[in-house]
Write a protein that holds these residues in place. Structure first.
Motif, PDB file in Angstrom:
ATOM      1  N   THR A  19      19.010  -2.212   8.491  1.00 48.58           N
ATOM      2  CA  THR A  19      19.484  -1.004   9.187  1.00 48.58           C
ATOM      3  C   THR A  19      18.334  -0.222   9.825  1.00 48.58           C
ATOM      4  OG1 THR A  19      19.374   0.242   7.098  1.00 48.58           O
ATOM      5  CG2 THR A  19      21.496  -0.758   7.672  1.00 48.58           C
ATOM      6  N   ALA A  20      17.187  -0.868   9.964  1.00 49.98           N
ATOM      7  CA  ALA A  20      15.982  -0.166  10.421  1.00 49.98           C
ATOM      8  C   ALA A  20      16.036   0.261  11.872  1.00 49.98           C
ATOM      9  CB  ALA A  20      14.759  -1.047  10.187  1.00 49.98           C
ATOM     10  N   ASP A  21      16.813  -0.432  12.674  1.00 49.98           N
ATOM     11  CA  ASP A  21      16.872  -0.111  14.104  1.00 49.98           C
ATOM     12  C   ASP A  21      18.113   0.733  14.392  1.00 49.98           C
ATOM     13  OD1 ASP A  21      14.534  -1.584  14.783  1.00 49.98           O
ATOM     14  OD2 ASP A  21      15.704  -3.424  14.614  1.00 49.98           O
ATOM     15  N   TYR A  22      17.913   1.900  14.938  1.00 51.91           N
ATOM     16  CA  TYR A  22      19.023   2.792  15.263  1.00 51.91           C
ATOM     17  C   TYR A  22      18.543   3.809  16.295  1.00 51.91           C
ATOM     18  CZ  TYR A  22      16.654   6.138  12.165  1.00 51.91           C
ATOM     19  OH  TYR A  22      15.735   6.973  11.586  1.00 51.91           O
ATOM     20  N   GLU A  23      19.491   4.484  16.926  1.00 50.24           N
ATOM     21  CA  GLU A  23      19.153   5.519  17.902  1.00 50.24           C
ATOM     22  C   GLU A  23      19.050   6.855  17.174  1.00 50.24           C
ATOM     23  OE1 GLU A  23      20.882   7.606  21.993  1.00 50.24           O
ATOM     24  OE2 GLU A  23      21.981   5.961  21.037  1.00 50.24           O
ATOM     25  N   ARG A  24      17.897   7.468  17.242  1.00 60.28           N
ATOM     26  CA  ARG A  24      17.681   8.706  16.518  1.00 60.28           C
ATOM     27  C   ARG A  24      18.013   9.924  17.371  1.00 60.28           C
ATOM     28  NH1 ARG A  24      12.094  10.398  13.345  1.00 60.28           N
ATOM     29  NH2 ARG A  24      12.783  12.460  12.639  1.00 60.28           N
ATOM     30  N   LYS A  25      18.742  10.865  16.784  1.00 53.05           N
ATOM     31  CA  LYS A  25      19.051  12.124  17.448  1.00 53.05           C
ATOM     32  C   LYS A  25      19.265  13.197  16.389  1.00 53.05           C
ATOM     33  CE  LYS A  25      23.993  11.039  17.809  1.00 53.05           C
ATOM     34  NZ  LYS A  25      25.163  10.927  18.723  1.00 53.05           N
ATOM     35  N   SER A  26      19.062  14.441  16.753  1.00 54.08           N
ATOM     36  CA  SER A  26      19.198  15.553  15.814  1.00 54.08           C
ATOM     37  C   SER A  26      20.643  15.720  15.360  1.00 54.08           C
ATOM     38  CB  SER A  26      18.720  16.861  16.458  1.00 54.08           C
ATOM     39  OG  SER A  26      17.355  16.797  16.780  1.00 54.08           O
ATOM     40  N   HIS A  27      20.808  16.178  14.131  1.00 52.72           N
ATOM     41  CA  HIS A  27      22.128  16.495  13.585  1.00 52.72           C
ATOM     42  C   HIS A  27      22.117  17.906  13.018  1.00 52.72           C
ATOM     43  CE1 HIS A  27      24.134  12.458  13.741  1.00 52.72           C
ATOM     44  NE2 HIS A  27      22.874  12.108  13.904  1.00 52.72           N
ATOM     45  N   VAL A  28      21.437  18.793  13.691  1.00 54.33           N
ATOM     46  CA  VAL A  28      21.285  20.174  13.225  1.00 54.33           C
ATOM     47  C   VAL A  28      22.635  20.861  13.090  1.00 54.33           C
ATOM     48  CG1 VAL A  28      20.361  22.454  13.797  1.00 54.33           C
ATOM     49  CG2 VAL A  28      18.942  20.413  14.120  1.00 54.33           C
ATOM     50  N   GLY A  29      23.457  20.748  14.123  1.00 52.73           N
ATOM     51  CA  GLY A  29      24.754  21.423  14.125  1.00 52.73           C
ATOM     52  C   GLY A  29      25.637  21.008  12.965  1.00 52.73           C
ATOM     53  N   GLU A  30      25.668  19.703  12.668  1.00 45.92           N
ATOM     54  CA  GLU A  30      26.490  19.214  11.563  1.00 45.92           C
ATOM     55  C   GLU A  30      26.042  19.806  10.229  1.00 45.92           C
ATOM     56  OE1 GLU A  30      27.578  14.881  11.606  1.00 45.92           O
ATOM     57  OE2 GLU A  30      26.298  14.925  13.380  1.00 45.92           O
ATOM     58  N   MET A  31      24.727  19.877  10.033  1.00 48.01           N
ATOM     59  CA  MET A  31      24.221  20.413   8.769  1.00 48.01           C
ATOM     60  C   MET A  31      24.502  21.908   8.651  1.00 48.01           C
ATOM     61  SD  MET A  31      23.328  17.513   7.857  1.00 48.01           S
ATOM     62  CE  MET A  31      22.932  17.982   6.173  1.00 48.01           C
ATOM     63  N   GLN A  32      24.410  22.620   9.755  1.00 49.15           N
ATOM     64  CA  GLN A  32      24.704  24.050   9.739  1.00 49.15           C
ATOM     65  C   GLN A  32      26.179  24.294   9.440  1.00 49.15           C
ATOM     66  OE1 GLN A  32      23.197  25.083  13.632  1.00 49.15           O
ATOM     67  NE2 GLN A  32      21.296  25.907  12.785  1.00 49.15           N
ATOM     68  N   ARG A  33      27.048  23.519  10.075  1.00 46.27           N
ATOM     69  CA  ARG A  33      28.486  23.689   9.866  1.00 46.27           C
ATOM     70  C   ARG A  33      28.902  23.324   8.439  1.00 46.27           C
ATOM     71  NH1 ARG A  33      28.389  21.824  15.198  1.00 46.27           N
ATOM     72  NH2 ARG A  33      28.673  19.648  14.584  1.00 46.27           N
ATOM     73  N   ALA A  34      28.095  22.496   7.781  1.00 50.49           N
ATOM     74  CA  ALA A  34      28.392  22.105   6.405  1.00 50.49           C
ATOM     75  C   ALA A  34      27.992  23.189   5.405  1.00 50.49           C
ATOM     76  CB  ALA A  34      27.681  20.797   6.078  1.00 50.49           C
ATOM     77  N   GLY A  35      27.401  24.276   5.886  1.00 48.09           N
ATOM     78  CA  GLY A  35      27.077  25.402   5.010  1.00 48.09           C
ATOM     79  C   GLY A  35      25.606  25.576   4.704  1.00 48.09           C
ATOM     80  N   PHE A  36      24.758  24.745   5.309  1.00 40.93           N
ATOM     81  CA  PHE A  36      23.327  24.822   5.027  1.00 40.93           C
ATOM     82  C   PHE A  36      22.571  25.731   6.002  1.00 40.93           C
ATOM     83  CE2 PHE A  36      24.771  20.689   3.405  1.00 40.93           C
ATOM     84  CZ  PHE A  36      24.428  20.833   2.075  1.00 40.93           C
ATOM     85  N   ASP A  37      23.275  26.456   6.808  1.00 40.69           N
ATOM     86  CA  ASP A  37      22.672  27.351   7.790  1.00 40.69           C
ATOM     87  C   ASP A  37      22.084  28.577   7.099  1.00 40.69           C
ATOM     88  OD1 ASP A  37      21.969  28.727  10.092  1.00 40.69           O
ATOM     89  OD2 ASP A  37      23.971  29.575  10.338  1.00 40.69           O
ATOM     90  N   VAL A  38      20.782  28.743   7.183  1.00 41.05           N
ATOM     91  CA  VAL A  38      20.114  29.820   6.461  1.00 41.05           C
ATOM     92  C   VAL A  38      20.518  31.200   6.982  1.00 41.05           C
ATOM     93  CG1 VAL A  38      18.040  29.865   7.926  1.00 41.05           C
ATOM     94  CG2 VAL A  38      17.885  30.561   5.524  1.00 41.05           C
ATOM     95  N   ASN A  39      20.823  31.312   8.267  1.00 35.85           N
ATOM     96  CA  ASN A  39      21.194  32.615   8.821  1.00 35.85           C
ATOM     97  C   ASN A  39      22.520  33.103   8.242  1.00 35.85           C
ATOM     98  OD1 ASN A  39      19.061  33.179  10.918  1.00 35.85           O
ATOM     99  ND2 ASN A  39      19.741  31.175  11.614  1.00 35.85           N
TER     100      ASN A  39
END
Length: 396
Positions: A360-380
Motif C-alpha cells: 500500500t506504499a504508493d498512493y496520492e497524498r492530500k490533506s484531510h484537515v477538514g475531515e479531522m476538524q469535522r470529527a471533533g478535533f478542531d482546537v478552535n
C-alpha cells in the motif's frame, strides 16, 4: 476589566508529551482575557513549554514526583499547596495515578470544580502498572467530572461501570489540524536537510516508553529493509539473465528510512536494537522537535504499533497531513476518521506488517484537515466549548 478565571492543570511535566501538547494547543487558542491556565507539575526540572507558558501569562507550580514510599510527604506537599492557592475555579488532573489524592484535597480547600481527565488506555508492565491501577480504583467517586479522550481510556482509568453508567464525558483531543496540512515546500526542505530527498520515509512520533512499542516498530522496519535487499538480489539475477542489457531495472526499490521523533527512557534500548538488527544507519533518532508538523510533511507512511493509547493525537495529525497509516488494533476506534488508516494485530509477525506497507506504499497524498476538524478535533471549536464549561462549571 474583570480578572480571567484561572484553571489549574496537573501534569507530570511540561515536556513535549501527548497530554502536554494537547493542553498547550488548547491554551494557545483560549481567550486569555476570560480564561487563564496555570500548571502544577511533578518535577523540579524545566520543561519544553515553560517559556511559552510564562509568555502566555500562566504560572508553573511544583510538587515532588509521587513514589509509593513518599505517600505522606506527597500528601503534605499537595495540602500545603492548596492551602496557599485557593484562587482556581477548577483543577483538571491529567495525572490520574495520583488524582485520587490531590483532587479531594483541592475540593476540601474550596476549589469549586475538580476534573479527572483520562488520557491513557493502559498502564506500564510490572509493579508500576499494578500500583497505578490500585491508586485509581476509586477515582470515579473522587472528582466532580470524569473526562476521557476515548471509551477505552475511560474504562481503563474509571472502570467500565462508570463508562456504561454515563458518568464519563468524551472530549476529543484538541489539535490544530490546519498546522499539519500538506506543504510541499516544507517537505522538500526537511528531506533535503536530513539528506533523505530520494528516500521512502517511514515515520513515527512518540516518546520512547513501553506503551509505544518501538521494538516492534524497529522489527517491522527491519523487514522492510530486508525486502528491499531481496529486490536488489532479484534484480541482479534478472539482469544477469537478460539478453538485452538496455532494459532498465524492472524491480521497484523504495530505499527505506525511518524517522523517529520523541525522547524518553527507552531511547538507548531502541538504538541498541536498531544496531543489532543492522538498520541503525537508516534510522534517524531526531528527539523532540517544536516544529513537529514540518516533519510529518517529510514522511511517506506513518506506522504506529502501540500496545495501548488513550487517543493518540499523532494519529489525528498524520491523517490531517494526508499520510497513509497502519496502527495497532488495540488503539481506540475514535481516532480512525479517514480511509487512510488500517489496523493490525501487534501479536503477529512483524513481516506481515511490512508486507502490508509494501503493498500500500504508493498512493496520492492530500490533506484531510477538514475531515479531522469535522470529527471533533478542531482546537478552535473545542476551545470555545471548554471556556464556556470553565466559566459555568457545567458541561453542556
Amino acid at each position: 476589566m474583570a480578572k480571567p478565571i484561572r484553571i489549574l492543570h496537573v501534569l507530570g511535566n511540561t515536556q513535549l508529551g501527548g497530554a502536554e501538547s494537547r493542553i498547550m494547543d488548547l491554551y494557545r487558542h483560549m481567550d486569555r482575557d476570560r480564561i487563564q491556565f496555570d500548571f502544577l507539575v511533578h518535577t523540579g526540572e524545566e520543561g519544553h513549554f515553560d517559556k511559552e507558558i510564562y509568555e502566555l501569562g500562566g504560572r508553573i507550580f511544583r510538587v515532588p514526583r509521587f513514589q509509593l514510599y513518599n505517600w505522606f510527604s506527597y500528601r503534605k506537599a499537595v495540602k500545603n499547596f492548596f492551602g496557599e492557592h485557593r484562587e482556581f475555579h477548577a483543577v483538571q488532573g491529567h495525572i490520574t495515578s495520583t488524582a485520587a489524592i490531590y483532587l479531594p484535597i483541592a475540593k476540601k480547600a474550596g476549589i469549586p470544580v475538580t476534573i479527572a481527565h483520562a488520557r491513557s488506555a493502559g498502564v506500564d508492565k510490572g509493579l508500576k502498572g499494578k500500583a497505578t491501577r490500585w491508586m485509581r480504583r476509586n477515582l470515579s467517586k473522587k472528582a466532580d467530572y470524569l473526562f476521557t479522550c476515548s471509551r477505552l481510556a475511560g474504562i481503563s482509568v474509571f472502570g467500565e461501570k462508570a463508562v456504561r453508567g454515563g458518568k464519563t464525558i468524551f472530549i476529543p483531543n484538541a489539535i490544530d489540524c490546519q498546522a499539519f496540512a500538506c506543504d510541499e515546500k516544507k517537505r522538500k526542505e526537511i528531506r533535503e536537510e536530513l539528506g533523505i530527498a530520494e528516500k521512502y520515509v517511514i515515520g513515527h512520533v512518540g516518546s520512547f516508553r513501553y506503551a509505544k512499542n518501538h521494538e516492534y516498530l524497529l522489527r517491522i522496519f527491519a523487514e522492510l529493509v530486508k525486502s528491499e535487499k531481496l529486490k536488489e538480489d532479484l534484480n541482479v539475477d534478472l539482469i544477469d539473465n537478460l539478453t538485452d542489457n538496455r532494459i532498465e531495472n524492472p524491480v521497484d526499490k523504495k530505499n527505506f528510512v525511518l524517522l523517529l521523533l520523541g525522547e524518553g527512557s527507552g531511547m538507548n534500548e531502541a538504538k541498541a536494537l536498531a544496531k543489532e538488527l543492522g538498520i541503525d544507519e537508516r534510522v534517524y533518532f531526531l528527539g523532540n522537535r517544536s516544529n513537529v508538523y514540518d516533519y510529518y510533511q517529510a514522511m511517506d507512511y506513518f506506522v504506529y504499533p502501540s500496545r495501548f493509547e488513550g487517543l493518540p493525537g499523532t494519529m489525528v495529525e498524520a491523517q490531517a497531513s494526508g499520510l497513509r497509516c497502519v496502527m495497532s488494533d488495540s488503539i481506540c476506534e475514535e481516532v480512525v476518521v479517514t480511509d487512510l488508516v488500517h489496523t493490525m494485530d501487534i501479536s503477529i509477525d512483524a513481516a506481515i506488517w511490512a508486507d502490508y506497507i509494501l503493498n500500500t506504499a504508493d498512493y496520492e497524498r492530500k490533506s484531510h484537515v477538514g475531515e479531522m476538524q469535522r470529527a471533533g478535533f478542531d482546537v478552535n471549536g473545542q476551545a470555545e466549548r471548554m471556556m464556556e464549561f470553565y466559566e459555568t462549571g457545567e458541561w453542556k
